[in-house]
Motif scaffolding. Structure first.
Motif, short mmCIF file in Angstrom:
data_model
loop_
_atom_site.label_atom_id
_atom_site.label_comp_id
_atom_site.label_asym_id
_atom_site.label_seq_id
_atom_site.Cartn_x
_atom_site.Cartn_y
_atom_site.Cartn_z
N UNK A 1 11.09 1.08 -5.16
CA UNK A 1 10.51 1.69 -4.36
C UNK A 1 8.44 1.61 -4.23
N UNK A 2 8.52 1.75 -3.11
CA UNK A 2 6.36 1.92 -3.27
C UNK A 2 5.81 3.19 -3.49
N UNK B 1 2.74 9.33 -0.44
CA UNK B 1 1.87 8.45 -1.01
C UNK B 1 0.84 8.80 -2.46
N UNK B 2 1.12 9.99 -2.98
CA UNK B 2 0.48 10.88 -3.95
C UNK B 2 0.86 10.73 -5.24
N UNK B 3 2.16 9.69 -5.46
CA UNK B 3 2.78 8.94 -6.59
C UNK B 3 2.86 7.69 -6.40
N UNK C 1 2.04 7.14 3.20
CA UNK C 1 0.55 7.93 3.39
C UNK C 1 -0.42 8.76 4.16
N UNK C 2 -1.19 9.30 3.81
CA UNK C 2 -2.03 9.07 4.89
C UNK C 2 -3.47 8.54 5.25
N UNK C 3 -3.14 7.32 4.11
CA UNK C 3 -4.11 6.42 3.97
C UNK C 3 -3.20 5.52 4.15
N UNK C 4 -1.73 4.91 5.45
CA UNK C 4 -0.97 4.07 5.50
C UNK C 4 -1.16 2.44 5.49
N UNK C 5 -2.93 2.88 6.67
CA UNK C 5 -3.19 1.73 7.09
C UNK C 5 -4.02 0.38 5.34
N UNK C 6 -4.48 1.17 4.47
CA UNK C 6 -4.37 0.94 3.29
C UNK C 6 -3.93 0.28 2.71
N UNK D 1 -0.40 -4.72 -7.65
CA UNK D 1 -0.66 -3.72 -6.64
C UNK D 1 -0.66 -2.21 -6.95
N UNK D 2 -0.07 -2.28 -8.08
CA UNK D 2 0.33 -0.78 -8.23
C UNK D 2 -1.35 -0.16 -8.53
N UNK D 3 -2.23 -1.07 -9.38
CA UNK D 3 -3.55 -0.54 -9.16
C UNK D 3 -3.97 -0.73 -8.04
N UNK D 4 -4.05 -1.03 -7.14
CA UNK D 4 -4.75 -1.02 -6.17
C UNK D 4 -3.78 0.46 -5.16
N UNK D 5 -2.67 0.63 -4.90
CA UNK D 5 -2.17 1.83 -4.37
C UNK D 5 -3.02 3.06 -5.53
N UNK D 6 -3.10 3.01 -6.94
CA UNK D 6 -3.81 4.29 -7.49
C UNK D 6 -4.83 4.71 -6.85
N UNK D 7 -5.49 3.45 -6.53
CA UNK D 7 -7.10 3.39 -6.42
C UNK D 7 -6.97 3.82 -4.64
#
Length: 424
Positions: free
Chosen positions: A215-216, A221-223, A383-388, A414-420
């Protein structure tokens, strides 16, 4: 003087009555009552098959006081998203009343307050394929109504595999072997999807990760869950294809249309695309008409997992006539119109019974396969920030496919950027 006072009192009563009438009318329009009816605009991405205009003409003929103006935006999902967002959050007059939005924008638009919640009982949700309804909800409320659904299919040259005595691939290993060994014998490239850095690459990457069991994102989108062996395997599958040549480097420039055209022109053995590409490649005049087939996407050990595609109809928060908007959506999701969405637009309907109609199956042989794929499909990362989120996935996976990063390094990045993005 007595007459003047009486006239003044009468005028005051009249003003009060009129003020109350205007206020009542405004309230009725806001609440979606009969005064919420009138002309609207419907915004959609480019209509590649030209079917939607005639459908709306049918509505306009029978609803002359509630005419719908169609606004076609670019056929690129990214460009359509940008124009819709600009309109919805603008300070001036909004142009779009009803929006035909990608299923994965529902959460974003609802969280931002750009679209209004809808009353479930006004729409035939019980007649839809079960997974599609979930794409129209956010935080437990209905914010849109499914209009068309979609799932990725593996299109293949049936004539070539028949000559080789081969069944269509069910696993990645079979796909790789046929793409690497069989395709060159017939002057074909092996396999392609939509690998340009845009929304299509997000879809292809998510399907590879899901098919490997990963999964992504989780919890709306919180996790962040992408840092896994499954994600490395999925992205590694795509990167290996380019590195070893059974995915042509030209495919790194493909969107839906370019990849469809390559398959239709007879240049590919296998193509991942939406069902409309099958319909176009099967149409009269196509060089490969009558020589193609479609099966579910393969995975590491058997059938893989498609991303659930399609679009939902939403009503803008500032729509001029919300009752007309709801009635238009009910019209577009009626059985009669949904049938035309398939027969005229080659788009997968959301109504479950149409997938079992013998006359439609005879005309669209992929319907049983598509139904199987839709029922097993998974949504893109919510995610509420899906575009990002999507932009991050596109950039990272493209770097892995072009060899700028190893799949393992790409997954960590990718994990680091999604954490941000999630604010962790």
């Amino acid at each position: 003087m007595r007459w003047t006072h009486a006239a003044g009192r009468g005028l005051l009563v009249l003003l009060i009555v009129l003020t109350g009438y205007v206020a009542f009318g405004a309230q009725a329009q806001e609440s979606g009552g009969t005064r919420g009816r009138g002309p609207l605009t419907l915004a959609t991405a480019g209509d590649l098959t030209g079917y939607l205009g005639p459908l709306l003409q049918g509505w306009n003929r029978t609803h002359p006081g509630e005419r719908i103006t169609l606004v076609e935006l670019p056929d690129s999902a990214d460009e359509t998203h940008a124009q819709m967002v600009t309109d919805l959050r603008g300070d001036g007059r909004r142009r779009f009343d009803v929006l035909n939005i990608d299923v994965n924008w529902t959460s974003e638009f609802a969280a931002a307050g750009w679209i209004r919640p809808l009353e479930r009982e006004r729409f035939p949700l019980g007649s839809f394929l079960p997974p599609v309804v979930d794409t129209a909800t956010y935080d437990g409320r209905l914010y849109a109504v499914p209009y068309v659904t979609n799932a990725g299919l593996l299109l293949y040259r049936r004539d070539v595999l028949d000559k080789e005595g081969l069944a269509p691939p069910r696993t990645w290993a079979e796909l790789e072997r046929y793409a690497e060994t069989v395709a060159p014998r017939y002057g074909l490239d092996g396999y392609a999807g939509q690998f340009l850095p845009y929304e299509g690459l997000t879809v292809n990457a998510a399907e590879a990760v899901y098919s490997a069991g990963g999964t992504i994102l989780g919890d709306e989108g919180a996790r962040v869950t992408v840092d896994s062996a499954a994600a490395r395997e999925g992205i590694g599958f795509l990167a290996r294809g380019v590195r070893e040549g059974w995915i042509p480097r030209e495919a790194l420039t493909y969107k839906e249309e370019e990849s469809k055209q390559a398959f239709r022109d007879g240049r590919l053995l296998f193509l991942r695309n939406w069902p409309y590409a099958y319909a176009v490649a099967s149409a009269e005049g196509s060089p490969v008409a009558g020589r193609i087939g479609a099966v579910p996407l393969p995975g590491p050990e058997g059938p893989g997992t498609s991303v659930l595609g399609g679009s939902n109809l939403a009503v803008g928060a500032h729509a001029r006539h919300p009752d007309t908007a709801a009635r238009l959506i009910a019209y577009l999701t009626s059985e009669r119109v949904q049938r035309q969405v398939l027969t005229r637009g080659a788009l997968p309907p959301v109504r479950a019974d149409l997938y079992e109609d013998p006359s439609l199956i005879a005309r669209f042989p992929y319907l049983p396969t598509l139904r199987e794929s839709v029922l097993a499909a998974a949504p893109r990362p919510r995610s509420p920030h899906y575009d990002q989120v999507s932009l991050a996935v596109q950039a990272v996976v493209h770097d892995a496919m072009t060899g700028r990063q190893t799949p393992a390094a790409a997954v960590r990045r990718l994990a680091h950027e999604l954490d941000a993005i999630a604010g962790r």
